[in-house]
Design an enzyme around this catalytic site. Structure first.
Site, PDB file in Angstrom:
ATOM      1  N   HIS A 258       0.751  -1.268  -0.060  1.00  0.00           N
ATOM      2  CA  HIS A 258       0.241   0.066  -0.221  1.00  0.00           C
ATOM      3  C   HIS A 258       0.782   1.173  -0.040  1.00  0.00           C
ATOM      4  CE1 HIS A 258       0.998  -1.140   4.185  1.00  0.00           C
ATOM      5  NE2 HIS A 258       0.851   0.274   4.540  1.00  0.00           N
ATOM      6  N   CYS A 259       2.251   1.133   0.155  1.00  0.00           N
ATOM      7  CA  CYS A 259       2.964   2.351   0.248  1.00  0.00           C
ATOM      8  C   CYS A 259       4.128   2.485  -0.977  1.00  0.00           C
ATOM      9  CB  CYS A 259       3.730   2.226   1.388  1.00  0.00           C
ATOM     10  SG  CYS A 259       2.915   2.814   3.068  1.00  0.00           S
ATOM     11  N   LEU A 260       4.871   1.516  -1.109  1.00  0.00           N
ATOM     12  CA  LEU A 260       6.068   1.464  -1.902  1.00  0.00           C
ATOM     13  C   LEU A 260       5.862   1.968  -3.428  1.00  0.00           C
ATOM     14  CD1 LEU A 260       8.983   1.477  -1.345  1.00  0.00           C
ATOM     15  CD2 LEU A 260       9.230  -0.717  -1.868  1.00  0.00           C
ATOM     16  N   ASP A 263       3.491   5.897  -2.974  1.00  0.00           N
ATOM     17  CA  ASP A 263       3.896   7.173  -2.390  1.00  0.00           C
ATOM     18  C   ASP A 263       4.890   7.916  -3.251  1.00  0.00           C
ATOM     19  OD1 ASP A 263       2.236   5.948  -0.559  1.00  0.00           O
ATOM     20  OD2 ASP A 263       3.997   5.683   1.145  1.00  0.00           O
TER      21      ASP A 263
END
Length: 418
Positions: A258-260, A263
Site C-alpha cells: 500500500h506504500c512503496l 507514495d
C-alpha cells in the site's frame, strides 16, 4: 481522552488498539460495515493485531467499532488513517476529503485532528484544513488544532514493532505540535518533532522514495548481471561487506503493498503539478519496477524453451503471492501481473499462498493449491516469488523439475536464480 481513529485498516487498527491499551477511550470508525462487524465480533484481519488483543479492549469497554458517524461526537483527538491510492497516476484524495467533512461536522473548539494518511507536501494545510474549517465553522490554529504524523507501518516486521518505531510528529502551529506530540508520546517509545507539516509530509515520501529507487536500481542491475553471466546475489553479498557507504537491497519480481509503489508517485505528481518539471528518478524507477514481472516471465519462457517446452500448456506453480515476506497482503503484489502474463501466454497457472486464510480465495487471481510434494512434482516449472517460512524449501529443491528462484533461497542443478 476520547479518541477517534477514522479508518480501521492496516494503519488505523493497530493505532486504535494501542491507544485503547494505554488508557484512552477509542472509537474505531470505518465506512465498511463488514469490517465493523468483524471488529465488533473480536475478529482481527490485520496481522499485527492479534484477535486476543482486540477482544481485550472490546471487553474492557475502551474500544468500540462503528460505521455510524454520530458516534464521533465529542472527540478530543481524531486521527485520519484512510487510504490514499493512485488512479491513473493521480493521487485519489477523496477518502481524506470525505473523512474530513465527516469529522468537521463533529469538530468542537479545543479538539485536534491529525492526518496520518500519506499524501503530498502541503496537503494538511492546503486540503485538510479548509475542509475542516468549512464543515465546522471553526478556525484552524485558533479554535481547533491540526497536524500531520506519517504512518510507518511495516506489517510482519519482528525487529521494529508498531510502538517501537520512532514516530514523526508535526503541527500547523506550536500548540498543535505540543498536543500531538503529547498524545503520541503515550503510545510510541520515541517521537520526533519537526518544524512543520510539509517537512513531515516530505519526510514520509523521502523514506519510501529512497527504498523505491534503490530497489529499482538493483532490479535493473540484476537483469544486466544475468545477461553478463554474473551472479548478482554474490555481488550484493560482496558489496555488503563494506561497513560504510552501502545499503543492502535485493532484487525480486517487483514491488507491491500500500506504500512503496504508490507514495513516490505522490511526490512526482506534486512536482509536476506545482513546478512543471518531472521527477526523473521516480519515473525511471517506476518504469523499471513496473516491468519486473515481464522480466520474470521472459526468463521463465526462455528456460522452458531450452527444455523444449512451449509455455502454452505448461503447468506453472507460483509460490508466494503476497507483496512481501510473511505478509498477508496482496495489494499491488507483482505476483498478480506474473500470473496474468503467463495465463495470457496459455500456461496452466496455479498458486500456493499459505499466508492467505482459507475462504479468502476470492483475493487470488489463480487457482489455489498447497505446495505439496505431488503438486511440486506435477509442475513443469516452479516460480518462487516470495519465500514464506511455511514453504518447505528442501522439498521444493528435491521435487521440482525446474525452479526460477526470485529470492535466492534454493540451490541445485534444477534451480535458476533471478
Amino acid at each position: 481522552m476520547q479518541i477517534v481513529v477514522a479508518g480501521q485498516g492496516y494503519v488505523g487498527l493497530p493505532l486504535a488498539v494501542r491507544a485503547a491499551e494505554v488508557g484512552h477511550r477509542v472509537v474505531g470508525y470505518d465506512v465498511d460495515p463488514h469490517r465493523v462487524q468483524q471488529l465488533t465480533a473480536g475478529q482481527s484481519y490485520v496481522e499485527d493485531v492479534a484477535s486476543s488483543r482486540l477482544r481485550a479492549v472490546l471487553d474492557s469497554g475502551v474500544y468500540s467499532a462503528t460505521a455510524d458517524a454520530a458516534a464521533l461526537a465529542g472527540f478530543d483527538i481524531a486521527v485520519i488513517t484512510v487510504p490514499t491510492p493512485l488512479r491513473d497516476g493521480v493521487p485519489d484524495l477523496t477518502y481524506i476529503e470525505s473523512c474530513a467533512r465527516t469529522l468537521g461536522e463533529h469538530l468542537r473548539p479545543g479538539a485536534t485532528v491529525v492526518l496520518e494518511s500519506t499524501t503530498y507536501p502541503g496537503a494538511t494545510e492546503e486540503l485538510l484544513l479548509p475542509i475542516l474549517e468549512k464543515a465546522s465553522g471553526l478556525k484552524g490554529g485558533v479554535d481547533f488544532l491540526a497536524g500531520f504524523s506519517p504512518e510507518r507501518i511495516a506489517p510482519g516486521n519482528k525487529r521494529w514493532s508498531f510502538d517501537g518505531t520512532p514516530k514523526l510528529v508535526s503541527g500547523i502551529d506550536a500548540t498543535s505540535l505540543d498536543v500531538i506530540k503529547s498524545f503520541y508520546d503515550g503510545i510510541f517509545q520515541t517521537t520526533v518533532p519537526v518544524s512543520g507539516t510539509k517537512v513531515a509530509e516530505l519526510a514520509k515520501l523521502l523514506e519510501n522514495t529512497f527504498r523505491f529507487v534503490n530497489i529499482s536500481m538493483v532490479n535493473e542491475m540484476a537483469m544486466l548481471a544475468a545477461s553478463l553471466g554474473v551472479n548478482i546475489w554474490e555481488a550484493i553479498d560482496a558489496a555488503a561487506t563494506k561497513p560504510f557507504g552501502f545499503t543492502r537491497f535485493t532484487p525480486g519480481p517487483g514491488v507491491g503493498g500500500h506504500c512503496l509503489p504508490v507514495d513516490p508517485l505522490f511526490l512526482s505528481w506534486k512536482v509536476q503539478q506545482e513546478l512543471g518539471v518531472p521527477f526523473r528518478f521516480v519515473e525511471l524507477a517506476a518504469d523499471v519496477n513496473r516491468h519486473m514481472p515481464d522480466y520474470v516471465v521472459r526468463r521463465l519462457v526462455e528456460a522452458l524453451d531450452k527444455r523444449g517446452m512451449p509455455v502454452s500448456g505448461s503447468r506453472i506453480l507460483l509460490l508466494g503471492l503476497t507483496y512481501k515476506y510473511n505478509a498477508t497482503d496482496l495489494r499491488n503484489s507483482p505476483s498478480a501481473r506474473v500470473a496474468e502474463l503467463l495465463i495470457d501466454l496459455g500456461a496452466d497457472v496455479r498458486g500456493a499462498e499459505p499466508n492467505i486464510p482459507d475462504g479468502d480465495d476470492s483475493k487470488l487471481n489463480v487457482p489455489r493449491v498447497d505446495a505439496t510434494p505431488d503438486e511440486v512434482r506435477a509442475a513443469d516449472a516452479v516460480v518462487l516469488l516470495m519465500d514464506h517460512p511455511r514453504f518447505d524449501l528442501p522439498m521444493i529443491e528435491k521435487c521440482a523439475t525446474y525452479v526460477l528462484d526470485c529470492r535466492n533461497r534454493l540451490s541445485g542443478v534444477n534451480v535458476e536464480i533471478l
